[in-house]
Design a protein around this motif. Structure first.
Motif, PDB file in Angstrom:
ATOM      1  N   MET A   1     -33.671  -0.804  -1.731  1.00  0.00           N
ATOM      2  CA  MET A   1     -34.747  -0.260  -0.879  1.00  0.00           C
ATOM      3  C   MET A   1     -34.422   1.191  -0.490  1.00  0.00           C
ATOM      4  O   MET A   1     -33.345   1.456   0.018  1.00  0.00           O
ATOM      5  N   PRO A   2     -35.331   2.117  -0.762  1.00  0.00           N
ATOM      6  CA  PRO A   2     -35.035   3.489  -0.370  1.00  0.00           C
ATOM      7  C   PRO A   2     -34.931   3.621   1.135  1.00  0.00           C
ATOM      8  O   PRO A   2     -35.574   2.872   1.867  1.00  0.00           O
ATOM      9  N   GLU A   3     -34.119   4.573   1.559  1.00  0.00           N
ATOM     10  CA  GLU A   3     -34.022   4.781   3.000  1.00  0.00           C
ATOM     11  C   GLU A   3     -35.325   5.325   3.532  1.00  0.00           C
ATOM     12  O   GLU A   3     -36.023   6.066   2.886  1.00  0.00           O
ATOM     13  N   SER A   4     -35.635   4.946   4.721  1.00  0.00           N
ATOM     14  CA  SER A   4     -36.899   5.370   5.293  1.00  0.00           C
ATOM     15  C   SER A   4     -36.759   5.409   6.795  1.00  0.00           C
ATOM     16  O   SER A   4     -36.000   4.674   7.381  1.00  0.00           O
ATOM     17  N   SER A   5     -37.478   6.293   7.393  1.00  0.00           N
ATOM     18  CA  SER A   5     -37.437   6.310   8.839  1.00  0.00           C
ATOM     19  C   SER A   5     -38.731   6.884   9.357  1.00  0.00           C
ATOM     20  O   SER A   5     -39.549   7.364   8.601  1.00  0.00           O
ATOM     21  N   HIS A   6     -38.901   6.812  10.626  1.00  0.00           N
ATOM     22  CA  HIS A   6     -40.097   7.399  11.220  1.00  0.00           C
ATOM     23  C   HIS A   6     -39.786   7.851  12.622  1.00  0.00           C
ATOM     24  O   HIS A   6     -38.969   7.256  13.310  1.00  0.00           O
ATOM     25  N   PRO A   7     -40.436   8.909  13.048  1.00  0.00           N
ATOM     26  CA  PRO A   7     -40.121   9.420  14.378  1.00  0.00           C
ATOM     27  C   PRO A   7     -40.690   8.525  15.457  1.00  0.00           C
ATOM     28  O   PRO A   7     -41.662   7.813  15.215  1.00  0.00           O
ATOM     29  N   PRO A   8     -40.094   8.543  16.645  1.00  0.00           N
ATOM     30  CA  PRO A   8     -40.683   7.784  17.738  1.00  0.00           C
ATOM     31  C   PRO A   8     -42.088   8.291  17.998  1.00  0.00           C
ATOM     32  O   PRO A   8     -42.317   9.499  17.939  1.00  0.00           O
ATOM     33  N   ASP A   9     -43.022   7.379  18.227  1.00  0.00           N
ATOM     34  CA  ASP A   9     -44.414   7.786  18.313  1.00  0.00           C
ATOM     35  C   ASP A   9     -44.886   7.767  19.747  1.00  0.00           C
ATOM     36  O   ASP A   9     -45.216   6.742  20.294  1.00  0.00           O
ATOM     37  N   ASP A  10     -44.840   8.940  20.369  1.00  0.00           N
ATOM     38  CA  ASP A  10     -45.218   8.993  21.774  1.00  0.00           C
ATOM     39  C   ASP A  10     -46.389   9.947  21.969  1.00  0.00           C
ATOM     40  O   ASP A  10     -46.522  10.602  22.977  1.00  0.00           O
ATOM     41  N   PHE A  93     -45.488  13.872  10.867  1.00  0.00           N
ATOM     42  CA  PHE A  93     -45.654  12.644  10.076  1.00  0.00           C
ATOM     43  C   PHE A  93     -45.757  11.431  10.993  1.00  0.00           C
ATOM     44  O   PHE A  93     -45.017  11.322  11.971  1.00  0.00           O
ATOM     45  N   ILE A  94     -46.652  10.481  10.660  1.00  0.00           N
ATOM     46  CA  ILE A  94     -46.625   9.225  11.410  1.00  0.00           C
ATOM     47  C   ILE A  94     -45.569   8.284  10.823  1.00  0.00           C
ATOM     48  O   ILE A  94     -45.090   7.383  11.499  1.00  0.00           O
ATOM     49  N   GLU A  95     -45.234   8.477   9.589  1.00  0.00           N
ATOM     50  CA  GLU A  95     -44.086   7.808   8.980  1.00  0.00           C
ATOM     51  C   GLU A  95     -43.694   8.651   7.785  1.00  0.00           C
ATOM     52  O   GLU A  95     -44.497   9.387   7.248  1.00  0.00           O
ATOM     53  N   PHE A  96     -42.445   8.531   7.395  1.00  0.00           N
ATOM     54  CA  PHE A  96     -42.010   9.234   6.190  1.00  0.00           C
ATOM     55  C   PHE A  96     -40.858   8.477   5.573  1.00  0.00           C
ATOM     56  O   PHE A  96     -40.225   7.651   6.214  1.00  0.00           O
ATOM     57  N   LYS A  97     -40.646   8.743   4.280  1.00  0.00           N
ATOM     58  CA  LYS A  97     -39.442   8.184   3.665  1.00  0.00           C
ATOM     59  C   LYS A  97     -38.704   9.300   2.983  1.00  0.00           C
ATOM     60  O   LYS A  97     -39.292  10.166   2.338  1.00  0.00           O
ATOM     61  N   GLU A  98     -37.428   9.273   3.168  1.00  0.00           N
ATOM     62  CA  GLU A  98     -36.582  10.248   2.511  1.00  0.00           C
ATOM     63  C   GLU A  98     -35.662   9.474   1.589  1.00  0.00           C
ATOM     64  O   GLU A  98     -34.957   8.571   2.021  1.00  0.00           O
ATOM     65  N   VAL A  99     -35.758   9.768   0.325  1.00  0.00           N
ATOM     66  CA  VAL A  99     -34.953   9.041  -0.647  1.00  0.00           C
ATOM     67  C   VAL A  99     -33.762   9.898  -1.019  1.00  0.00           C
ATOM     68  O   VAL A  99     -33.912  10.909  -1.680  1.00  0.00           O
ATOM     69  N   PHE A 100     -32.601   9.480  -0.543  1.00  0.00           N
ATOM     70  CA  PHE A 100     -31.398  10.224  -0.891  1.00  0.00           C
ATOM     71  C   PHE A 100     -30.953   9.752  -2.264  1.00  0.00           C
ATOM     72  O   PHE A 100     -31.142   8.612  -2.615  1.00  0.00           O
ATOM     73  N   GLY A 101     -30.439  10.636  -3.064  1.00  0.00           N
ATOM     74  CA  GLY A 101     -30.056  10.239  -4.426  1.00  0.00           C
ATOM     75  C   GLY A 101     -31.126  10.722  -5.382  1.00  0.00           C
ATOM     76  O   GLY A 101     -31.007  11.782  -5.965  1.00  0.00           O
ATOM     77  N   LEU A 102     -32.208   9.954  -5.488  1.00  0.00           N
ATOM     78  CA  LEU A 102     -33.290  10.407  -6.373  1.00  0.00           C
ATOM     79  C   LEU A 102     -33.956  11.655  -5.811  1.00  0.00           C
ATOM     80  O   LEU A 102     -34.534  12.452  -6.532  1.00  0.00           O
ATOM     81  N   GLY A 103     -33.930  11.780  -4.475  1.00  0.00           N
ATOM     82  CA  GLY A 103     -34.249  13.064  -3.899  1.00  0.00           C
ATOM     83  C   GLY A 103     -35.672  13.384  -3.509  1.00  0.00           C
ATOM     84  O   GLY A 103     -35.891  14.430  -2.930  1.00  0.00           O
ATOM     85  N   ALA A 134     -42.981   0.539   9.184  1.00  0.00           N
ATOM     86  CA  ALA A 134     -42.955   1.470  10.328  1.00  0.00           C
ATOM     87  C   ALA A 134     -44.338   1.521  10.986  1.00  0.00           C
ATOM     88  O   ALA A 134     -44.447   1.538  12.215  1.00  0.00           O
ATOM     89  N   VAL A 135     -45.383   1.533  10.179  1.00  0.00           N
ATOM     90  CA  VAL A 135     -46.744   1.560  10.732  1.00  0.00           C
ATOM     91  C   VAL A 135     -47.054   0.231  11.445  1.00  0.00           C
ATOM     92  O   VAL A 135     -47.630   0.214  12.535  1.00  0.00           O
ATOM     93  N   PHE A 136     -46.616  -0.896  10.851  1.00  0.00           N
ATOM     94  CA  PHE A 136     -46.879  -2.213  11.466  1.00  0.00           C
ATOM     95  C   PHE A 136     -46.200  -2.311  12.842  1.00  0.00           C
ATOM     96  O   PHE A 136     -46.694  -2.976  13.735  1.00  0.00           O
ATOM     97  N   GLU A 137     -45.024  -1.690  12.946  1.00  0.00           N
ATOM     98  CA  GLU A 137     -44.252  -1.798  14.190  1.00  0.00           C
ATOM     99  C   GLU A 137     -44.920  -1.108  15.368  1.00  0.00           C
ATOM    100  O   GLU A 137     -44.627  -1.414  16.508  1.00  0.00           O
ATOM    101  N   ASN A 138     -45.767  -0.149  15.058  1.00  0.00           N
ATOM    102  CA  ASN A 138     -46.384   0.625  16.143  1.00  0.00           C
ATOM    103  C   ASN A 138     -47.741   0.024  16.499  1.00  0.00           C
ATOM    104  O   ASN A 138     -48.684   0.104  15.710  1.00  0.00           O
ATOM    105  N   PRO A 139     -47.864  -0.586  17.685  1.00  0.00           N
ATOM    106  CA  PRO A 139     -49.087  -1.326  18.020  1.00  0.00           C
ATOM    107  C   PRO A 139     -50.332  -0.444  18.049  1.00  0.00           C
ATOM    108  O   PRO A 139     -51.439  -0.945  17.967  1.00  0.00           O
ATOM    109  N   ARG A 140     -50.125   0.856  18.111  1.00  0.00           N
ATOM    110  CA  ARG A 140     -51.293   1.739  18.172  1.00  0.00           C
ATOM    111  C   ARG A 140     -52.127   1.692  16.899  1.00  0.00           C
ATOM    112  O   ARG A 140     -53.322   1.929  16.928  1.00  0.00           O
ATOM    113  N   TRP A 141     -51.518   1.377  15.761  1.00  0.00           N
ATOM    114  CA  TRP A 141     -52.262   1.516  14.501  1.00  0.00           C
ATOM    115  C   TRP A 141     -53.049   0.283  14.128  1.00  0.00           C
ATOM    116  O   TRP A 141     -54.149   0.378  13.613  1.00  0.00           O
ATOM    117  N   ASN A 142     -52.492  -0.876  14.326  1.00  0.00           N
ATOM    118  CA  ASN A 142     -53.186  -2.127  14.022  1.00  0.00           C
ATOM    119  C   ASN A 142     -53.939  -2.092  12.685  1.00  0.00           C
ATOM    120  O   ASN A 142     -55.158  -2.293  12.636  1.00  0.00           O
TER     121      ASN A 142
END
Ligand code: 5GP
Length: 214
Positions: A1-10, A93-103, A134-142
């Motif tokens: 699974m590629p690494e992925s993260s998302h900023p806190p959404d406030d 970004f509301i979510e992003f993925k950064e793939v280290f390695g493949l770049g 990441a989008v599912f985790e944030n109740p704002r998006w539904n």
């Protein structure tokens, strides 16, 4: 699974998925994932053309170079690593993925989603599983979420080879990612097996129409 993260959404309320003061429904967010080679992009393009709902594709930013035929601003916003970092640091970004390695990095632009939803569009995010989670985790998006796949891994490999856009190492990496992604089907509202684009488009359009009525 590629690494992925998302900023806190406030961010403030104007981005909340969507209902007007009159209780009228505005836009909806739709998340579509599925392994690379499952025909997602073809299905999404045909869906937008053929389905009688105000669908709009959110065009992501990516550091991946364009493939032949891909148009900047239509398929992706093709950006440099530096520009991607600037967007990420500016919380664009509301979510992003950064793939280290493949770049190659990918991100969903906050502004696009917010503008589309506010104008009543059903905004489609065609994103990978980690981004979707990441989008599912944030109740704002539904969002309404769909996982599209070709039925089995042999068929997927066949389609990727036919597409011919990857060398052997990248193809192997995509197949490994696909196998991992398939484990997350249960996190999505709908599982769609894509055997024929026309059939898949009709099926998804009907699902969305039914949700609009309900
Ligand atoms: P491709 O390079 O084949 O266009 O896309 C590779 C993968 O990245 C696909 O699974 C695609 O859905 C995903 N992807 C495209 N844009 C985004 C994005 O903005 N965010 C995330 N998380 N994934 C994306």
């Amino acid at each position: 699974m590629p690494e992925s993260s998302h900023p806190p959404d406030d961010r403030p309320d104007q981005e909340h998925a969507p209902s007007s003061a009159a209780g009228q429904s505005l836009g909806r967010l739709i998340v579509i994932s599925g392994p690379s080679g499952a025909g997602k992009s073809t299905v999404v393009r045909a869906l937008i053309e053929q389905c009688d709902l105000p669908l709009e594709l959110s065009v992501s930013a990516t550091t991946r170079p364009p493939r032949p035929g891909e148009v900047d601003g239509r398929h992706y916003h093709f950006v440099s690593d530096q520009e991607f970092q600037r967007l990420r640091d500016a919380d664009e970004f509301i979510e992003f993925k950064e793939v280290f390695g493949l770049g190659h990095h990918y991100g969903t632009l906050r502004q696009q989603v917010a503008t589309g939803l506010k104008s009543g569009k059903w905004v489609i995010l065609e994103i990978d599983v980690q981004g979707a989670l990441a989008v599912f985790e944030n109740p704002r998006w539904n969002p309404i979420s769909l996982f599209i796949h070709p039925g089995n891994m042999d068929e997927l490999e066949h389609r990727l080879r036919q597409r011919g856009t990857e060398d052997e190492a990248k193809l192997t990496a995509r197949l490994e990612t696909a196998a991992k992604e398939m484990r997350y089907i249960g996190r999505y509202d709908y599982e769609i097996i894509n055997n024929s684009v026309d059939h898949t488009v009709a099926e998804i359009c009907q699902i969305l129409r039914d949700l609009k009525e309900s």
